[in-house]
Design an enzyme around this catalytic site. Structure first.
Site, PDB file in Angstrom:
ATOM      1  CG  ASP A 160     -62.446  87.585 110.448  1.00 38.58           C
ATOM      2  OD1 ASP A 160     -62.061  87.350 111.624  1.00 38.58           O
ATOM      3  OD2 ASP A 160     -62.635  86.944 109.548  1.00 38.58           O
ATOM      4  CG  ASP A 220     -65.307  80.499 110.948  1.00 41.63           C
ATOM      5  OD1 ASP A 220     -65.462  81.243 111.653  1.00 41.63           O
ATOM      6  OD2 ASP A 220     -64.790  80.574 109.677  1.00 41.63           O
TER       7      ASP A 220
HETATM    8  C1  GLA Z   1     -63.037  83.876 109.325  1.00 42.33           C
HETATM    9  C2  GLA Z   1     -64.613  84.282 109.881  1.00 42.33           C
HETATM   10  C3  GLA Z   1     -65.696  83.851 108.755  1.00 42.33           C
HETATM   11  C4  GLA Z   1     -65.435  84.563 107.711  1.00 42.33           C
HETATM   12  C5  GLA Z   1     -64.153  84.098 107.185  1.00 42.33           C
HETATM   13  C6  GLA Z   1     -63.810  85.109 106.068  1.00 42.33           C
HETATM   14  O1  GLA Z   1     -63.165  82.546 109.360  1.00 42.33           O
HETATM   15  O2  GLA Z   1     -64.854  83.739 111.447  1.00 42.33           O
HETATM   16  O3  GLA Z   1     -66.906  84.136 109.451  1.00 42.33           O
HETATM   17  O4  GLA Z   1     -65.815  85.658 107.468  1.00 42.33           O
HETATM   18  O5  GLA Z   1     -63.042  84.397 107.904  1.00 42.33           O
HETATM   19  O6  GLA Z   1     -62.364  84.638 105.339  1.00 42.33           O
END
Ligand code: GLA
Length: 432
Positions: A160, A220
């Protein structure tokens, strides 16, 4: 310049690829598996919610079900941990360690367990100071963390990009890619580099493809139709930039499948499945496989849709038309075939008819083609022509999905599909 040198340079230029994939031999077709985030998020309260908290039990149970209930046979292979797995402190050697209460056996044991089921284990880390949920990030520890994951026998890393200066994203993602390579173990590398870079500049997709096996571009996914729609719209409106970079070894990642949860109607679940296959997206489910309705399970295991997703030609599809609240998406497949998805975007009324001869890719039916409908029901539609009167009936926010096979090998329409021309180099794939 001598004529020979000129010819040599010319040949080299002709042979040089449009884009080169990260050469770890992985993700020759889009990754398939399960990832905890959308469904289970950062639930760390195992006293109150032992069945749904982020603990080794969750992944072991998911692996059990995946091995037992047809998921593995369907192609789903990776069981992936997302954020919130580590302890808040690194160990005395500076290594990440799993939360001891929730992962009493540790990650190596969990990997062994998942491998004993014939599956693979994925883990999560972050290139910045902290993960998005506030756990220790890997900044300053790339080599240590890559080696730790390799020692644990982990098969995939989702890396990430929270808590990182955006100007250092590229360098960070490339350095972790190198650190993973240095371990000598093939670890599938899932990135979020473009997602965090887009607010500042257009990402360099050639570099991203050389560095990562897949990469998130957009926000997301949530368990809702509006979320799925926004991902489709973002993808279509950036397709000329992002689609050419996809191919065996490297894929655009529109985020998890939320099929089998709470927010999508069955038609919307069919739309997500069909469009994720058309987009050559990783198929990473985030749902509770221990408790999933039979219709969602059947959809997720639909071998005809999975065959489109995993087609060896490895080209991502495009949105090719938007008309009368329908969207047409088309993906070129091996053996000159085409997958066509017709999405009814009108969220009022009942099923609406779409004359299939109006789809741009229908050109490949000149002089004749063979059509198979996959969604909403499997149906052989037989031989069709450019004048076909076939009308698809598509439910509101649902999708009709077809495969179209030209009958004559010298069909006239082939050259006219401009979006079939973009090509990326395939290092490992056999093109059928
Ligand atoms: C970000 C990523 C998600 C997930 C969260 C976890 O938002 O884009 O897919 O992994 O972090 O905290």
């Amino acid at each position: 310049m001598s004529a020979a040198l000129c010819l040599l340079l010319g040949l080299t230029a002709l042979m040089s690829p449009a884009a080169e994939a990260l050469d770890n031999g992985l993700a020759l077709t889009p990754t398939m598996g399960w990832l905890h985030w959308e469904r289970f998020m950062c639930n760390v309260d195992c006293d109150k919610e032992p069945d749904t908290c982020i603990s080794e039990r969750l992944y072991m149970q998911m692996a059990d079900v995946m091995a037992k209930e047809g998921w593995k046979e369907a192609g789903y292979e990776y069981v992936c941990i997302d954020d919130c797995w580590p302890s808040h402190q690194r160990d005395a050697q500076g290594r990440l360690q799993a939360d001891p209460k929730r992962f009493p056996g540790g990650i190596k044991k969990l990997a062994d367990y998942v491998h004993s089921k014939g599956l693979k284990l994925g883990i999560y880390a972050d290139l910045g100071k902290n993960t998005c949920a506030g756990y220790p990030g890997s900044l300053g520890y790339y080599e240590t963390d890559a080696q730790t994951f390799a020692d644990w026998d982990v098969d995939l890393l989702k890396f990430d990009g929270c808590y990182m200066d955006w100007t250092l994203l590229g360098e960070g993602y490339m350095n972790m890619s190198k650190a993973l390579n240095k371990t000598g173990k093939s670890i599938l590398y899932s990135c979020e580099w473009p997602l965090y870079e887009w607010p500042f500049k257009q990402p360099n997709y050639t570099a991203i493809r050389e560095t990562c096996n897949h990469w998130r571009n957009f926000a997301d996914v949530y368990d809702s139709w509006s979320s799925v729609k926004s991902i489709l719209e973002w993808t279509a409106s950036h397709q000329d930039i992002i689609v050419p970079s996809a191919g065996p070894g490297g894929w655009n990642d529109p985020d998890m499948l939320v099929i089998g949860n709470f927010g999508l109607s069955h038609d919307q679940q069919e739309s997500q499945m069909a469009l994720w296959a058309i987009m050559a997206a990783p198929l990473l489910m985030s749902n509770d496989l221990r408790d999933i309705c039979p219709r969602s399970k059947e959809l997720l295991q639909n071998r005809h849709i999975i065959a489109i997703s995993q087609d060896p030609l490895g080209k991502q599809g495009y949105r090719t038309a938007k008309v009368d609240s329908f969207e047409v998406w088309e993906r070129p497949l091996s053996k000159n075939r085409l997958a066509v998805a017709v999405l009814n975007m009108q969220e009022i009324g009942g099923p609406r008819g779409f004359a299939i001869r109006t789809a741009p890719g229908w050109k490949i039916c000149d002089p004749r083609c063979n059509v198979t409908q996959i969604l909403p029901q499997y149906k052989e539609m037989g031989v069709q022509t450019p004048q076909s009167q076939m009308v698809l009936s598509v439910n509101p926010s649902g999708t009709a999905l077809l495969t179209v096979t030209p009958i004559s090998s010298d069909f006239k329409g082939r050259q006219k599909l401009h979006w079939q021309d973009t090509s990326v180099k395939r290092k490992h794939a056999t093109i059928l």
